[in-house]
Design an enzyme around this catalytic site. Sequence first.
Site, PDB file in Angstrom:
ATOM      1  N   VAL A   1       0.827  -1.209   0.000  1.00 28.87           N
ATOM      2  CA  VAL A   1       0.000   0.000   0.000  1.00 28.87           C
ATOM      3  C   VAL A   1       0.864   1.263   0.000  1.00 28.87           C
ATOM      4  O   VAL A   1       0.380   2.361  -0.292  1.00 28.87           O
ATOM      5  CB  VAL A   1      -0.980  -0.016   1.197  1.00 28.87           C
ATOM      6  CG1 VAL A   1      -0.308   0.429   2.480  1.00 28.87           C
ATOM      7  CG2 VAL A   1      -2.209   0.850   0.904  1.00 28.87           C
TER       8      VAL A   1
ATOM      9  N   HIS B   1     -31.865   1.736  -4.734  1.00 26.43           N
ATOM     10  CA  HIS B   1     -32.602   0.518  -5.046  1.00 26.43           C
ATOM     11  C   HIS B   1     -31.698  -0.697  -4.934  1.00 26.43           C
ATOM     12  O   HIS B   1     -30.470  -0.579  -4.840  1.00 26.43           O
ATOM     13  CB  HIS B   1     -33.190   0.590  -6.458  1.00 26.43           C
ATOM     14  CG  HIS B   1     -32.175   0.459  -7.552  1.00 26.43           C
ATOM     15  ND1 HIS B   1     -31.285   1.467  -7.885  1.00 26.43           N
ATOM     16  CD2 HIS B   1     -31.886  -0.578  -8.406  1.00 26.43           C
ATOM     17  CE1 HIS B   1     -30.516   1.083  -8.888  1.00 26.43           C
ATOM     18  NE2 HIS B   1     -30.843  -0.168  -9.215  1.00 26.43           N
TER      19      HIS B   1
ATOM     20  N   GLN C   1     -31.790  -5.269  -6.035  1.00 21.65           N
ATOM     21  CA  GLN C   1     -32.443  -6.288  -6.848  1.00 21.65           C
ATOM     22  C   GLN C   1     -32.644  -7.561  -6.033  1.00 21.65           C
ATOM     23  O   GLN C   1     -31.908  -7.812  -5.067  1.00 21.65           O
ATOM     24  CB  GLN C   1     -31.621  -6.593  -8.104  1.00 21.65           C
ATOM     25  CG  GLN C   1     -31.456  -5.391  -9.025  1.00 21.65           C
ATOM     26  CD  GLN C   1     -30.846  -5.771 -10.353  1.00 21.65           C
ATOM     27  OE1 GLN C   1     -31.354  -6.669 -11.053  1.00 21.65           O
ATOM     28  NE2 GLN C   1     -29.764  -5.104 -10.712  1.00 21.65           N
TER      29      GLN C   1
ATOM     30  N   GLU D   1     -20.965 -22.075   0.359  1.00 27.49           N
ATOM     31  CA  GLU D   1     -21.193 -21.762   1.774  1.00 27.49           C
ATOM     32  C   GLU D   1     -22.017 -22.848   2.466  1.00 27.49           C
ATOM     33  O   GLU D   1     -21.849 -23.086   3.666  1.00 27.49           O
ATOM     34  CB  GLU D   1     -21.878 -20.403   1.915  1.00 27.49           C
ATOM     35  CG  GLU D   1     -20.970 -19.227   1.574  1.00 27.49           C
ATOM     36  CD  GLU D   1     -21.536 -17.890   2.016  1.00 27.49           C
ATOM     37  OE1 GLU D   1     -22.618 -17.872   2.656  1.00 27.49           O
ATOM     38  OE2 GLU D   1     -20.899 -16.854   1.741  1.00 27.49           O
TER      39      GLU D   1
ATOM     40  N   HIS E   1     -22.763  -9.643   3.222  1.00 34.11           N
ATOM     41  CA  HIS E   1     -21.433  -9.273   2.747  1.00 34.11           C
ATOM     42  C   HIS E   1     -21.479  -7.870   2.143  1.00 34.11           C
ATOM     43  O   HIS E   1     -22.390  -7.566   1.368  1.00 34.11           O
ATOM     44  CB  HIS E   1     -20.955 -10.235   1.645  1.00 34.11           C
ATOM     45  CG  HIS E   1     -20.770 -11.645   2.074  1.00 34.11           C
ATOM     46  ND1 HIS E   1     -19.680 -12.070   2.811  1.00 34.11           N
ATOM     47  CD2 HIS E   1     -21.529 -12.754   1.859  1.00 34.11           C
ATOM     48  CE1 HIS E   1     -19.763 -13.371   3.017  1.00 34.11           C
ATOM     49  NE2 HIS E   1     -20.884 -13.813   2.455  1.00 34.11           N
TER      50      HIS E   1
ATOM     51  N   LYS F   1      -9.423  -0.736  -5.973  1.00 37.89           N
ATOM     52  CA  LYS F   1      -8.738  -2.016  -6.070  1.00 37.89           C
ATOM     53  C   LYS F   1      -9.266  -2.757  -7.290  1.00 37.89           C
ATOM     54  O   LYS F   1     -10.481  -2.885  -7.464  1.00 37.89           O
ATOM     55  CB  LYS F   1      -8.985  -2.844  -4.806  1.00 37.89           C
ATOM     56  CG  LYS F   1      -8.621  -4.312  -4.893  1.00 37.89           C
ATOM     57  CD  LYS F   1      -7.137  -4.531  -4.929  1.00 37.89           C
ATOM     58  CE  LYS F   1      -6.815  -6.024  -4.871  1.00 37.89           C
ATOM     59  NZ  LYS F   1      -5.381  -6.301  -4.944  1.00 37.89           N
ATOM     60  N   PHE F   2      -8.378  -3.219  -8.149  1.00 40.34           N
ATOM     61  CA  PHE F   2      -8.771  -4.026  -9.301  1.00 40.34           C
ATOM     62  C   PHE F   2      -8.447  -5.487  -9.022  1.00 40.34           C
ATOM     63  O   PHE F   2      -7.342  -5.809  -8.570  1.00 40.34           O
ATOM     64  CB  PHE F   2      -8.028  -3.563 -10.562  1.00 40.34           C
ATOM     65  CG  PHE F   2      -8.525  -2.256 -11.110  1.00 40.34           C
ATOM     66  CD1 PHE F   2      -9.571  -2.219 -12.013  1.00 40.34           C
ATOM     67  CD2 PHE F   2      -7.940  -1.074 -10.708  1.00 40.34           C
ATOM     68  CE1 PHE F   2     -10.028  -1.013 -12.525  1.00 40.34           C
ATOM     69  CE2 PHE F   2      -8.394   0.147 -11.212  1.00 40.34           C
ATOM     70  CZ  PHE F   2      -9.442   0.177 -12.123  1.00 40.34           C
ATOM     71  N   MET F   3      -9.415  -6.352  -9.272  1.00 46.49           N
ATOM     72  CA  MET F   3      -9.192  -7.794  -9.153  1.00 46.49           C
ATOM     73  C   MET F   3      -8.814  -8.330 -10.529  1.00 46.49           C
ATOM     74  O   MET F   3      -9.662  -8.767 -11.309  1.00 46.49           O
ATOM     75  CB  MET F   3     -10.447  -8.485  -8.618  1.00 46.49           C
ATOM     76  CG  MET F   3     -10.735  -8.165  -7.182  1.00 46.49           C
ATOM     77  SD  MET F   3      -9.500  -8.873  -6.064  1.00 46.49           S
ATOM     78  CE  MET F   3     -10.184  -8.392  -4.476  1.00 46.49           C
TER      79      MET F   3
ATOM     80  N   GLU G   1      -4.978 -11.992  -9.155  1.00 45.04           N
ATOM     81  CA  GLU G   1      -6.256 -12.323  -8.509  1.00 45.04           C
ATOM     82  C   GLU G   1      -7.123 -13.225  -9.388  1.00 45.04           C
ATOM     83  O   GLU G   1      -7.792 -14.133  -8.894  1.00 45.04           O
ATOM     84  CB  GLU G   1      -7.039 -11.045  -8.162  1.00 45.04           C
ATOM     85  CG  GLU G   1      -6.432 -10.224  -7.032  1.00 45.04           C
ATOM     86  CD  GLU G   1      -5.423  -9.205  -7.519  1.00 45.04           C
ATOM     87  OE1 GLU G   1      -4.975  -8.396  -6.703  1.00 45.04           O
ATOM     88  OE2 GLU G   1      -5.076  -9.225  -8.732  1.00 45.04           O
TER      89      GLU G   1
END
EC number: 2.7.7.12
Length: 344
Positions: free
Chosen positions: A26, A163, A165, A179, A298, A311-313, A317
């Site tokens: 960082v 809103h 979904q 999970e 989450h 942050k880019f995955m 990653e």
Amino acid sequence: FLPAEHQHARYNPLRDDWVLVSAHRVKRPWQGQLEKPPPEDVPRWDPNNPLCPGVTRANGEVNPQYEGTFVFPNDFPALQPDAPEPGDSDHPLFRAAAARGVCKVMCFHPWSDLTLPLMSLAEIRAVIDTWAELAAELGASYPWVQIFENKGAMMGCSNPHPHCQVWASSFLPNEARLEDRTQRQHLSQYGVPMLLEYAEQEACRKERLVVENADWLVVVPYWATWPYQTLLLPRRHVCRLQDLSDSERDSLASIMQRLLIKYDNLFEVSFPYSMGWHGAPTGPYLEEDCKHWQLHAHYYPPLLRSATVRKFMVGYEMLAQAQRDLTPEQAAEHLRSLPEVHYK
């Protein structure tokens, strides 16, 4: 060994995978993409916004002059209830399966210039009650009901109106199946629901705690992937959103507001994220023993250093495993120290 200085891997028991923590990274200078902050001048009502009260949507339907929450079928659904079967496969490497369901859009409030942290506790409680109603209604027949909110253009949200979904599916999606397996294994091995035990541990340790009240706590999970990712957990064993008591719904509204105010205060911007609820499967699973499940939400926000640096995955990653640039403890301490009065 210093977690904030030395790279290491942490195990995520909920997903049965690992994340690489490289907190020293960082400190590197950022020369990558800078994001545009979200617009501050969103009109309260816009005749061209299909989520506003009284506006005609793309399919010709006219929204009512709603004053609270408003739920309607998604005009461009990813799942439909009457899709045909794909048929048998001629090879095990080319399998397909039926996928049916319904997709709904839920407006939190009639005003486009509000977000959840700027709404009153009573208005947030109304959102929670509608979530629970939809979970129960759709869960009566569908195995999985996914409530999720994409907030901000950075997370692919094309409409600033507050809103979320709700997608109900005839199958258990990948994350739900994962999970279900890990929580079932944990209960079988240790005799206690995984996330109930985890909440008790985090409440005692406090190093990753962000906010808490009598019924709930929010932590940056030990295995967090996104920089300021959080996990919202009930203190008692509860399997589904619709199982919450009145007092738990009130305290949920309070802790959600506190968390989301802290998020906005972090970089003094309407904080982007994707969030969603996970609870025990429904439909045919209502008749099964699902006590290995613990309700939880989450929050996955992408911002890392400022309102304009995310942050880019990508790269490692996508091709190896998740990696993060500050420790969950550092992220939790930063969030915990922020005021609970909105910067606006």
